[in-house]
Design an enzyme around this catalytic site. Structure first.
Site, mmCIF file in Angstrom:
data_model
loop_
_atom_site.group_PDB
_atom_site.id
_atom_site.type_symbol
_atom_site.label_atom_id
_atom_site.label_comp_id
_atom_site.label_asym_id
_atom_site.label_seq_id
_atom_site.Cartn_x
_atom_site.Cartn_y
_atom_site.Cartn_z
ATOM 1 N N LYS A 225 30.804 5.394 36.994
ATOM 2 C CA LYS A 225 30.695 4.478 35.860
ATOM 3 C C LYS A 225 29.357 3.758 35.827
ATOM 4 C CE LYS A 225 35.355 3.935 34.256
ATOM 5 N NZ LYS A 225 36.440 3.016 33.882
ATOM 6 N N ARG A 259 41.068 7.071 40.612
ATOM 7 C CA ARG A 259 40.814 8.073 39.568
ATOM 8 C C ARG A 259 39.379 8.571 39.728
ATOM 9 N NH1 ARG A 259 39.037 8.012 34.078
ATOM 10 N NH2 ARG A 259 40.203 9.447 32.715
#
Length: 295
Positions: A225, A259
Site C-alpha cells: 500500500k 491480506r
C-alpha cells in the site's frame, strides 16, 4: 505475542482456528486496473490459476474482487458478477473464498456460488449487505472507510484515528449482529490507506493492539500500500520488505488474518512468527541435531 485467546471463525460449516494461527488471505483482483498487478490477473484463466497457486502455497483464504476500491466510474453489477462468479466457483471446492464487494447483489450471487466470506470495504454502508450475508450463512469482513463507494475523500481528518476507527467498527459490528450475523463470523479490518493518509495508517499500525482488544478477529490489508511506499520512498513494485515488516508488527499486536499479494513470502513471515511464539513446530530439524548433518 500480545494476544493469545480463543478465536475461531465459522466459515459456512468450516472452522478456522486463529487462536495460535495466523491466516493469510491471498488477493486475486479480476480487474483491468488493479493498483498492484495492473490487470495481470484480469483474464479468467489467469485469475483462477493465481487462486489455485495461492491455495497450493498455503493461503487459508483467497479474496476475489471485480472492482477496485479507488475512485472511478461505476461498473454495472452484472459485469461485476460476471467477473467474480467463475473464479469463486472454480476455487470454492479447494479453498475458502472471500468476495471483495460492496454490492449486496454481488454478495448474494457469490455466496450461492460457494463464497464463505464477504469482504465489504465500505463497512456495511448498505445495511442490506448484512441481511444477505446473514441469510447466506457467510462471514463478513467489516472494513473502516469514510467515503461512498468509489468516491474520493481528499484530505481526511481524524482527531484520533484509532479511537474513531474503533468506534466505527464497534458500531458496524453491532449492526451486523442485530441483522443476524453471529459473532464467530465477524472479522474487523481497520482499513489501512482507505480514506487515510500515511500518518493515519502508521498510527493505526502502531496502536493496533487497541483494535485487537475489540475482541473480533482482526484482518490487516497492508500489502504494497501507499503508506508503505511513502514511508520508505519505494515504488509500487518495491514494497515487499516494508509490507512484511508491517504485517509482522501487526501480528505481534493481535492481527490474525493478513491480506497479501505476495503469498509465499507472507506465509513464510507469519509462520516464522508462529514458530518463534511456540505456536508451531519447525518443518525440519537438522542443524546441530544428533542424527542430522551440520549446516
Amino acid at each position: 505475542m500480545t494476544i493469545e485467546a480463543p478465536c475461531v471463525l465459522d466459515l459456512r460449516g468450516t472452522t478456522l482456528d486463529l487462536t495460535r494461527h495466523v491466516a493469510v488471505m491471498a488477493i486475486v483482483n479480476r480487474t483491468p486496473d488493479s493498483f498492484y498487478d495492473r490487470g495481470a490477473r484480469f483474464a479468467l484463466d489467469a485469475a483462477i490459476a493465481a487462486g489455485f497457486a495461492a491455495a497450493e502455497a498455503g493461503a487459508d483464504i483467497v479474496d476475489v474482487g471485480g472492482v477496485k476500491f479507488a475512485p472511478g466510474p461505476p461498473l454495472p453489477i452484472e459485469d461485476e458478477i460476471a467477473r467474480v462468479l467463475p473464479v469463486v466457483r472454480a476455487l470454492a471446492p479447494v479453498v475458502a473464498v472471500s468476495v471483495d464487494t460492496f454490492h449486496p447483489e454481488v454478495a448474494r450471487a457469490a455466496i450461492a456460488a460457494g463464497a464463505s466470506i464477504v469482504n465489504d470495504t465500505t463497512g456495511l454502508r448498505d445495511p442490506a449487505m448484512a441481511d444477505v450475508i446473514a441469510e447466506g450463512g457467510a462471514g463478513v469482513v467489516i472494513a473502516h472507510s469514510l467515503a461512498a463507494p468509489r468516491m474520493p475523500h481528499p484530505d481526511p481528518h481524524y482527531d484520533d484515528v484509532v479511537a474513531e476507527v474503533a468506534a466505527f467498527l464497534t458500531e458496524r459490528r453491532g449492526l451486523a449482529s442485530v441483522r443476524g450475523i453471529p459473532h464467530e463470523r465477524i472479522i474487523l479490518d481497520p482499513g489501512h490507506d482507505l480514506n487515510k493518509n500515511t500518518l493515519h495508517s502508521l498510527e493505526l499500525t502502531r496502536r493496533l493492539g487497541e483494535l485487537a482488544a475489540l475482541g473480533s478477529p482482526l484482518l490487516v490489508a497492508l500489502s504494497n500500500k501507499d503508506f508503505v511506499g511513502e514511508t520508505l520512498g519505494r515504488d509500487r513494485g518495491d514494497r515487499l520488505a516494508g509490507s512484511l515488516a508491517a504485517a509482522v508488527h501487526c501480528v505481534l499486536h493481535g492481527a490474525r488474518i493478513v491480506r497479501a499479494h505476495n503469498v509465499r513470502e507472507t506465509i513464510d513471515a507469519v509462520r516464522m512468527v508462529e514458530a518463534i511464539a511456540g505456536w508451531c513446530e519447525p518443518v525440519l530439524l537438522r542443524h546441530n541435531m544428533p542424527t542430522g548433518e551440520a549446516a
